[in-house]
Motif scaffolding. Structure first.
Motif, PDB file in Angstrom:
ATOM      1  N   SER A 229     -10.449   6.923   7.903  1.00 17.42           N
ATOM      2  CA  SER A 229     -10.440   5.573   7.758  1.00 17.42           C
ATOM      3  C   SER A 229     -12.653   6.376   7.872  1.00 17.42           C
ATOM      4  O   SER A 229     -12.670   7.218   8.844  1.00 17.42           O
ATOM      5  CB  SER A 229     -10.645   5.175   8.687  1.00 17.42           C
ATOM      6  OG  SER A 229     -11.055   4.738  10.270  1.00 17.42           O
ATOM      7  N   CYS A 231     -16.790   4.430   8.558  1.00 16.78           N
ATOM      8  CA  CYS A 231     -16.835   3.495   8.077  1.00 16.78           C
ATOM      9  C   CYS A 231     -18.725   3.738   8.709  1.00 16.78           C
ATOM     10  O   CYS A 231     -19.176   4.292   9.164  1.00 16.78           O
ATOM     11  CB  CYS A 231     -16.798   2.476   9.735  1.00 16.78           C
ATOM     12  SG  CYS A 231     -18.036   0.871  10.282  1.00 16.78           S
ATOM     13  N   LYS A 269     -14.845  -1.633  15.448  1.00 18.55           N
ATOM     14  CA  LYS A 269     -14.579  -1.341  14.160  1.00 18.55           C
ATOM     15  C   LYS A 269     -14.214  -0.772  13.558  1.00 18.55           C
ATOM     16  O   LYS A 269     -13.024  -1.064  12.703  1.00 18.55           O
ATOM     17  CB  LYS A 269     -15.442  -2.653  14.078  1.00 18.55           C
ATOM     18  CG  LYS A 269     -16.044  -2.492  12.064  1.00 18.55           C
ATOM     19  CD  LYS A 269     -17.241  -3.462  11.227  1.00 18.55           C
ATOM     20  CE  LYS A 269     -16.774  -3.372   9.938  1.00 18.55           C
ATOM     21  NZ  LYS A 269     -18.920  -3.711   9.471  1.00 18.55           N
ATOM     22  N   ALA A 270     -14.635   0.073  13.875  1.00 20.46           N
ATOM     23  CA  ALA A 270     -13.795   1.379  12.896  1.00 20.46           C
ATOM     24  C   ALA A 270     -12.111   1.680  13.446  1.00 20.46           C
ATOM     25  O   ALA A 270     -11.257   2.396  12.258  1.00 20.46           O
ATOM     26  CB  ALA A 270     -14.456   2.421  13.401  1.00 20.46           C
ATOM     27  N   ASP A 272     -10.160  -0.751  14.567  1.00 16.61           N
ATOM     28  CA  ASP A 272      -9.255  -1.234  13.895  1.00 16.61           C
ATOM     29  C   ASP A 272      -8.764  -1.275  12.480  1.00 16.61           C
ATOM     30  O   ASP A 272      -7.883  -1.392  11.764  1.00 16.61           O
ATOM     31  CB  ASP A 272     -10.102  -3.011  13.748  1.00 16.61           C
ATOM     32  CG  ASP A 272     -10.717  -3.608  15.069  1.00 16.61           C
ATOM     33  OD1 ASP A 272      -8.918  -3.012  15.857  1.00 16.61           O
ATOM     34  OD2 ASP A 272     -10.984  -4.539  15.688  1.00 16.61           O
ATOM     35  N   LYS A 273     -10.345  -0.916  11.098  1.00 12.15           N
ATOM     36  CA  LYS A 273     -10.138  -0.204  10.222  1.00 12.15           C
ATOM     37  C   LYS A 273      -8.955   0.131   9.988  1.00 12.15           C
ATOM     38  O   LYS A 273      -8.183   1.269   9.021  1.00 12.15           O
ATOM     39  CB  LYS A 273     -11.024   0.404   9.499  1.00 12.15           C
ATOM     40  CG  LYS A 273     -11.387   0.600   8.120  1.00 12.15           C
ATOM     41  CD  LYS A 273     -11.301  -0.292   7.396  1.00 12.15           C
ATOM     42  CE  LYS A 273     -10.274   0.019   5.382  1.00 12.15           C
ATOM     43  NZ  LYS A 273     -10.182  -1.243   4.303  1.00 12.15           N
ATOM     44  N   THR A 276      -5.440  -0.467  10.947  1.00 18.13           N
ATOM     45  CA  THR A 276      -4.842  -1.551   9.576  1.00 18.13           C
ATOM     46  C   THR A 276      -3.781  -1.378   8.869  1.00 18.13           C
ATOM     47  O   THR A 276      -3.805  -0.193   8.517  1.00 18.13           O
ATOM     48  CB  THR A 276      -6.187  -2.399   9.015  1.00 18.13           C
ATOM     49  OG1 THR A 276      -7.133  -2.773   9.459  1.00 18.13           O
ATOM     50  CG2 THR A 276      -5.329  -3.255   7.885  1.00 18.13           C
TER      51      THR A 276
END
Length: 367
Positions: A229, A231, A269-270, A272-273, A276
């Motif tokens: 991922s 961010c 935030k990164a 969590d992405k 997910t």
């Protein structure tokens, strides 16, 4: 992915010459107490570096951009060769097995790039697919690993090799300013290589023509690369940059003092992405391999993700022993984790790198 690519081997290399922070202060006659404090309070003890040549009066010569580019090429190739040889030995493979070569660097611009130069110098098959990832900074190792993993997944049984080549000595400006001194106190030279291979549906390396499958790694199998991922933080696009300095006639790296806090504020935030859709929670992550970006960066990430000092022991250990080696730093930490032998089947880990953009890259792995 049903049969995700796995890390088959890792190898690292640093220069033969290294300096303590106090030795660096002495080499350049630094007397400003603020700058001395930057060098001595950054949780770094020693770094591998190639300093400018000595002049007859004992001072260091001022290198031109051409001198620095030659240093980038010469030292980069030497370190890359050592890292690749160590990685292939670890993977139970040879240069003849390499079918994909991805080279990562930010400390100089070459055309043709390191991938072409290494194929020529090492005698790798001329039909080897290749990719050069240039100028992306400290996060670039995971950007490149995303491409390497994708190639390996599409070519079961074929060995893909990533090598990060950072001669940070070729990206220094010595002018006594706080801007340049922060950079000069932090970065060190290093190269790290990673071998990646996918397996067939039965969990074995697939046949590779008349060459046969790559041998089993000499070390225990590494983790599977499950997910990546990214961010990017556009509002901080100028916080980390490598740009032209007219006053010196060379490239110069800049780090905004707010970088640690910007990265830390976006770390959750990164993550969590990344998690997910996986069904995993932060508490399910047993191992953390984080870029050794600097003491304040590591502390900020720790605070925002709720990590312990033990979680980042290899990150801080690499920073202490080598400084920030840009794109390859996280592979030095991974090598230490692998050598420690504590990861067990069924456990999950997160790789995390941070750099210009400003950017946070992550990868989810499992043993």
């Amino acid at each position: 992915m049903e049969n995700p690519p796995k890390i088959a081997g890792v190898g690292t290399s640093v220069p033969k010459t290294s300096y303590t922070q106090q030795e660096m202060i002495d080499e350049f006659g630094i007397t400003d107490p603020r700058i001395r404090s930057v060098f001595l309070n950054g949780a770094i003890e020693r770094r591998g570096l190639s300093l400018p040549p000595l002049l007859p009066d004992g001072t260091r010569a001022e290198e031109t951009q051409g001198d620095l580019l030659r240093k980038h090429t010469r030292n980069g190739l030497a370190m890359a060769r050592e890292a690749i040889e160590a990685c292939l030995k670890d993977a139970g493979a040879t240069l003849a097995d390499v079918r994909y070569l991805c080279c990562v660097t930010t400390t100089g611009l070459l055309t043709p790039g390191f991938s072409a130069l290494l194929i020529k110098e090492l005698g790798i098959d001329v039909h080897c697919s290749r990719l050069d990832v240039v100028g992306m900074g400290c996060n670039a190792g995971l950007n490149a690993l995303t491409a390497v993993s994708g190639w390996a997944n599409a070519h079961p049984g074929e060995l893909a090799l990533m090598v990060c080549i950072e001669a940070c000595s070729a990206a220094y400006v010595f002018d006594g300013t706080m801007r340049s001194s922060v950079v000069n106190s932090l970065f060190g030279d290093g190269s790290a290589a990673l071998a990646v291979i996918s397996q067939d549906g039965e969990g074995r390396p697939a046949p590779a023509g008349d060459r046969g499958p790559v041998e089993e790694p000499a070390a225990p199998p590494g983790p599977a690369l499950l997910k990546f991922s990214s961010c990017i933080i556009p509002d901080a696009v100028g916080a980390m940059r490598y740009d032209w300095d007219d006053s010196h006639g060379k490239f110069s790296f800049y780090l905004d003092p707010e970088v640690p806090y910007v990265v830390g504020a976006h770390a959750e935030k990164a993550l969590d992405k990344l998690l997910t859709g996986t069904g995993l929670r932060r508490s399910d992550i047993s191992h953390w391999v984080i870029h050794s970006g600097g003491k304040k960066v590591i502390d900020s990430v720790r605070a925002n993700l709720g990590l312990s000092r033990h979680d980042v022991r290899h990150t801080t250990g690499v920073l202490r022993d080598h400084g920030n080696m840009s794109s390859g730093s996280f592979l030095f930490s991974y090598e230490r984790l692998r050598d420690e032998g504590v990861a067990t089947p069924g456990e999950y880990g997160v790789f995390m790198t941070m750099g210009p953009g400003s950017t946070i890259e992550m990868a989810l792995v499992s043993w």
